[in-house]
Design an enzyme around this catalytic site. Sequence first.
Site, PDB file in Angstrom:
ATOM      1  N   GLU A  29       0.799  -1.308   0.076  1.00  0.00           N
ATOM      2  CA  GLU A  29       0.007  -0.035  -0.153  1.00  0.00           C
ATOM      3  C   GLU A  29       0.921   1.388  -0.040  1.00  0.00           C
ATOM      4  O   GLU A  29       1.958   1.263   0.666  1.00  0.00           O
ATOM      5  CB  GLU A  29      -0.733  -0.020   1.310  1.00  0.00           C
ATOM      6  CG  GLU A  29      -1.989   1.038   1.436  1.00  0.00           C
ATOM      7  CD  GLU A  29      -2.996   0.826   2.568  1.00  0.00           C
ATOM      8  OE1 GLU A  29      -3.192  -0.256   2.848  1.00  0.00           O
ATOM      9  OE2 GLU A  29      -3.133   1.657   3.405  1.00  0.00           O
ATOM     10  N   ASP A  54       0.234   5.295   0.528  1.00  0.00           N
ATOM     11  CA  ASP A  54      -0.831   6.220   1.396  1.00  0.00           C
ATOM     12  C   ASP A  54      -0.462   7.707   1.165  1.00  0.00           C
ATOM     13  O   ASP A  54       0.675   8.084   1.634  1.00  0.00           O
ATOM     14  CB  ASP A  54      -0.836   5.734   2.814  1.00  0.00           C
ATOM     15  CG  ASP A  54      -1.645   4.453   2.946  1.00  0.00           C
ATOM     16  OD1 ASP A  54      -2.320   4.068   2.219  1.00  0.00           O
ATOM     17  OD2 ASP A  54      -1.517   4.036   4.305  1.00  0.00           O
ATOM     18  N   GLU A  70      -2.682  10.801   3.289  1.00  0.00           N
ATOM     19  CA  GLU A  70      -3.854  10.968   3.938  1.00  0.00           C
ATOM     20  C   GLU A  70      -3.671  12.497   4.319  1.00  0.00           C
ATOM     21  O   GLU A  70      -2.897  12.771   4.930  1.00  0.00           O
ATOM     22  CB  GLU A  70      -4.077  10.202   5.210  1.00  0.00           C
ATOM     23  CG  GLU A  70      -4.433   8.669   4.880  1.00  0.00           C
ATOM     24  CD  GLU A  70      -4.725   7.937   6.122  1.00  0.00           C
ATOM     25  OE1 GLU A  70      -6.178   7.541   6.564  1.00  0.00           O
ATOM     26  OE2 GLU A  70      -4.096   7.766   7.044  1.00  0.00           O
TER      27      GLU A  70
END
Length: 279
Positions: free
Chosen positions: A101, A103, A105
């Site tokens: 993953e 990411d 955010e």
Amino acid sequence: MGFSSYEYSVLVLVLAMMVATASASNFYQDFDITWGDHRAKMFNGGQLLSLSLDKVSGSGFQSKREYLFGRIDMQLKLVAGNSAGTVTAYYLSSQGPTHDEIDFEFLGNLSGDPYILHTNMFTQGKGNREQQFYLWFDPTRNFHTYSVIWNPQQIIFLVDNTPIRLFRNAESMGVPFPKNQPMRIYSSLWNADDWATRGGLVKTDWSKAPFTAYYRNFRAYTSTSSNSFSNSAWQFQELDANSRRRLRWVQKNFMIYNYCTDYKRFPQGLPPECKNSKV
Ligand SMILES: *[C@@H]1O[C@H](CO)[C@@H](O)[C@H](O)[C@H]1NC(C)=O
């Protein structure tokens, strides 16, 4: 029989429009809305997408396709005003317990206070590789481009083409690298006021709901996409001297947390990939 100049200009206009639609990104074609019902919307003929969050629910979407290596660009305009407690997640992920993953955010904040860009990297199901940044602009005023360049040598996170984070392939040190699990692109807008803003101290102000984030100009350059010929730079991309300088500039002035310098958290020693994270 020739064209009148009027007919000719109509023809040119029609052709120009065909070219424009062929090259513009289209959310209908590349993405599915996965939750949140009417809170997620595609509009302007698929050129814009919005996610919103209210007291009842957030919303999200995911790509139809999976990607294995490439350069992925998306423009986002984040929740404006008092966005404290809201989190806009934008990430690539494979599936299953040993997933990989990548990411981004975005943690909202009170009006006038800075967003935090929180990043992480999971390989073979293991994350704990957080780095956090302030941005050098207000991400709610305009669209900005957030990109991932992913090739077998490294993963580069970029903001408006400025590299902010580099994850080098450290397989030689025993650190797994994402290279065989294809990933989809996901995004969601949700409420995280139990931890996001100052560790949960600032709560979401529901009187300001719905909260809305916007997306446009998605581009994916992969070895199979038709435009890969003119945009294959990502396959070999390493940071040149200028990009390294910009990465150091971001890390020096805007980085607020780096797991690679968190000695307290790793009393047994820093993760091995931290040794080659120097730029
Ligand atoms: C919100 O603003 C405060 C004050 O400037 C800052 O300390 C904090 O890191 C910002 N971001 C979040 C998500 O709390």
